[in-house]
Design a protein around this motif. Structure first.
Motif, PDB file in Angstrom:
ATOM      1  N   THR A 109       0.853  -1.248   0.019  1.00  0.00           N
ATOM      2  CA  THR A 109      -0.020   0.054   0.080  1.00  0.00           C
ATOM      3  C   THR A 109       0.929   1.262  -0.074  1.00  0.00           C
ATOM      4  N   ARG A 112       2.268   1.477  -3.649  1.00  0.00           N
ATOM      5  CA  ARG A 112       1.372   2.065  -4.454  1.00  0.00           C
ATOM      6  C   ARG A 112       1.065   3.567  -4.288  1.00  0.00           C
ATOM      7  N   THR A 113       0.830   3.998  -3.146  1.00  0.00           N
ATOM      8  CA  THR A 113       0.683   5.379  -2.601  1.00  0.00           C
ATOM      9  C   THR A 113       1.677   6.344  -3.305  1.00  0.00           C
ATOM     10  N   GLU A 116       1.694   6.645  -7.046  1.00  0.00           N
ATOM     11  CA  GLU A 116       0.588   7.503  -7.410  1.00  0.00           C
ATOM     12  C   GLU A 116       0.765   9.047  -7.554  1.00  0.00           C
ATOM     13  N   LEU A 117       1.541   9.310  -6.232  1.00  0.00           N
ATOM     14  CA  LEU A 117       1.922  10.592  -5.850  1.00  0.00           C
ATOM     15  C   LEU A 117       2.913  11.258  -7.106  1.00  0.00           C
ATOM     16  N   LEU A 137       1.957  11.592   1.282  1.00  0.00           N
ATOM     17  CA  LEU A 137       2.159  10.319   1.287  1.00  0.00           C
ATOM     18  C   LEU A 137       2.188   9.532   3.091  1.00  0.00           C
ATOM     19  N   ALA A 140      -1.628   9.594   3.806  1.00  0.00           N
ATOM     20  CA  ALA A 140      -2.498   8.306   3.336  1.00  0.00           C
ATOM     21  C   ALA A 140      -1.947   7.086   3.982  1.00  0.00           C
ATOM     22  N   ASN A 141      -0.572   7.048   4.344  1.00  0.00           N
ATOM     23  CA  ASN A 141      -0.331   5.642   4.683  1.00  0.00           C
ATOM     24  C   ASN A 141      -0.633   5.434   6.123  1.00  0.00           C
ATOM     25  N   SER A 152      -9.674  11.241   4.295  1.00  0.00           N
ATOM     26  CA  SER A 152      -8.749  11.389   3.267  1.00  0.00           C
ATOM     27  C   SER A 152      -7.379  11.673   3.559  1.00  0.00           C
ATOM     28  N   ALA A 153      -6.425  11.664   2.939  1.00  0.00           N
ATOM     29  CA  ALA A 153      -5.119  12.336   3.245  1.00  0.00           C
ATOM     30  C   ALA A 153      -4.967  13.480   3.600  1.00  0.00           C
ATOM     31  N   GLU A 351       8.570   3.542   5.290  1.00  0.00           N
ATOM     32  CA  GLU A 351       8.127   4.405   4.329  1.00  0.00           C
ATOM     33  C   GLU A 351       9.014   5.469   3.688  1.00  0.00           C
TER      34      GLU A 351
END
Length: 394
Positions: A109, A112-113, A116-117, A137, A140-141, A152-153, A351
């Protein structure tokens, strides 16, 4: 509360600490390693050895501080709790953040995030890596790890910012308290909704872990501890990412070495966290009379353990004001110690050092800092870059 007998009084300006606390810390370590600072309302401890001493005695240096800004902001929580209460809450919340669980549950996850960013900004050729990448990031994580599928983030970032401002609100700004109150009420509603959902279908998240803990955890306890985690869970990885990225961009020779040997990313992470500690200090209160830094403090004394200062103590780290990934290993204090060692340390390490830095420097070719832009570093209770403007070959 005032200074204990025999403790020197040192006036420090909070604005100057926010701009750059390290000169003041260096002076304190040499002239008054235990000092009463009126603007902070605490006895300030700045030497590495004294901070480590205090961390080894949680029964003396209690986390249950009267008048704690964190308690005022989020309510009773594991960071301001001593054992056995702290142990019960931590045992309920911690399992999803352990190293194995980070790899098995969250790594995909996180990756992937991050992609996407980066997809959103890769074609632009310029960005603020704090606002456009590091903060969303981390937020969202964190939402994923916590189990806040209904947030949401942007929600997580806004809540974190409001609560962390309150937790450092030593100037007692009423607007800061109002924003924090709004954030905490909103978090409580979101946590209540997800706690009910995972009661029916466990999902491996922190909220799920606490809901299904062997030793029952009340909803209010889950809510308060999620608030605490949202604070540190955003600012620590965000600020370590930004500080380390800027340091490497200013040192191309070091960056080249790291890109050639990805195993060095772990060193970059630990040195960054030591060099500019994202969480600079935390409070304690003495349960009984105790001597520290050669001075006897009475029971009830309020103490600030300034880990940012300990991480630049010359008696422990050579050339402590320099960023040096080759320095001889000594344990830094950035994640605290003892029973309150940061629960999210392994999440942040993965991360940032395993994903965020390698992906950013790997995908954004020719990455460099924008000239003549003031990317300010600020804060002393919490410290990090407010922005990081960069360009690359789009």
């Amino acid at each position: 509360m005032t200074a204990a007998p025999g403790v020197p009084v040192v006036d420090l300006d909070l604005g100057e600490l926010r701009d750059d606390p390290y000169p003041a810390y260096a002076k304190l370590r040499h002239t008054a390693p235990l000092a009463w600072v009126p603007s902070v309302g605490r006895h300030v401890v700045t030497r590495y050895e004294d901070i480590v001493h205090a961390e080894k005695l949680p029964e003396v240096f209690s986390s249950r501080e009267e008048g704690s800004l964190l308690l005022r902001t989020v309510g009773p929580n594991l960071l301001r709790e001593d054992d056995p209460g702290h142990r019960r809450l931590r045992a309920a919340a911690e399992p999803p953040t352990r190293p194995r669980q980070v790899l098995e549950l969250w790594a995909r996850t996180f990756e992937r995030t991050a992609h996407e960013l980066l997809d959103r900004i890769a074609g632009r050729g310029e960005a603020d890596l704090i606002a456009d990448f590091a903060e969303p990031l981390a937020a969202a994580n964190l939402a994923a790890v916590l189990g806040l599928r209904n947030a949401s983030a942007d929600d997580i970032s806004d809540w974190s910012r409001a609560m962390m401002a309150a937790n450092g609100n030593y100037a007692d700004d009423p607007d800061i308290w109002l924003r924090a109150e709004h954030a905490t009420r909103t978090i409580e509603a979101a946590v209540a909704e997800m706690a009910e959902a995972v009661r029916r279908e466990p999902d491996g998240s922190v909220i799920s872990s606490m809901v299904h803990a062997a030793d029952p955890v009340r909803l209010t306890e889950i809510q308060n501890n999620v608030k605490v985690i949202i604070g540190g869970g955003v600012n620590e990885p965000r600020d370590v990412f930004g500080t380390g990225a800027q340091a490497l961009l200013r040192r191309p020779d070091v960056l080249d070495r790291v890109l050639a040997d990805p195993g060095l990313w772990k060193r970059v992470f630990e040195e960054t966290a030591r060099w500019v500690s994202p969480i600079g200090m935390y409070p304690r209160q003495l349960t009984r009379n105790h001597e520290i830094a050669g001075i006897a403090l009475p029971a009830g004394s309020r103490v600030a353990l300034v880990i940012a200062s300990g991480n630049r103590d010359e008696s422990v780290f050579e050339r402590p004001d320099e960023f040096d990934i080759d320095r001889r290993h000594r344990p830094h204090l950035a994640f605290g110690g003892g029973p309150h060692f940061c629960m999210g340390a392994w999440v942040a390490r993965h991360e940032v050092s395993a994903l965020a830095w390698p992906l950013v420097f790997g995908r954004l070719k020719g990455l460099r800092l924008v000239d003549d832009v003031d990317d300010r570093m600020e804060g002393w209770v919490f410290r990090g870059l407010t922005s990081l403007h960069v360009t690359w070959q789009a």
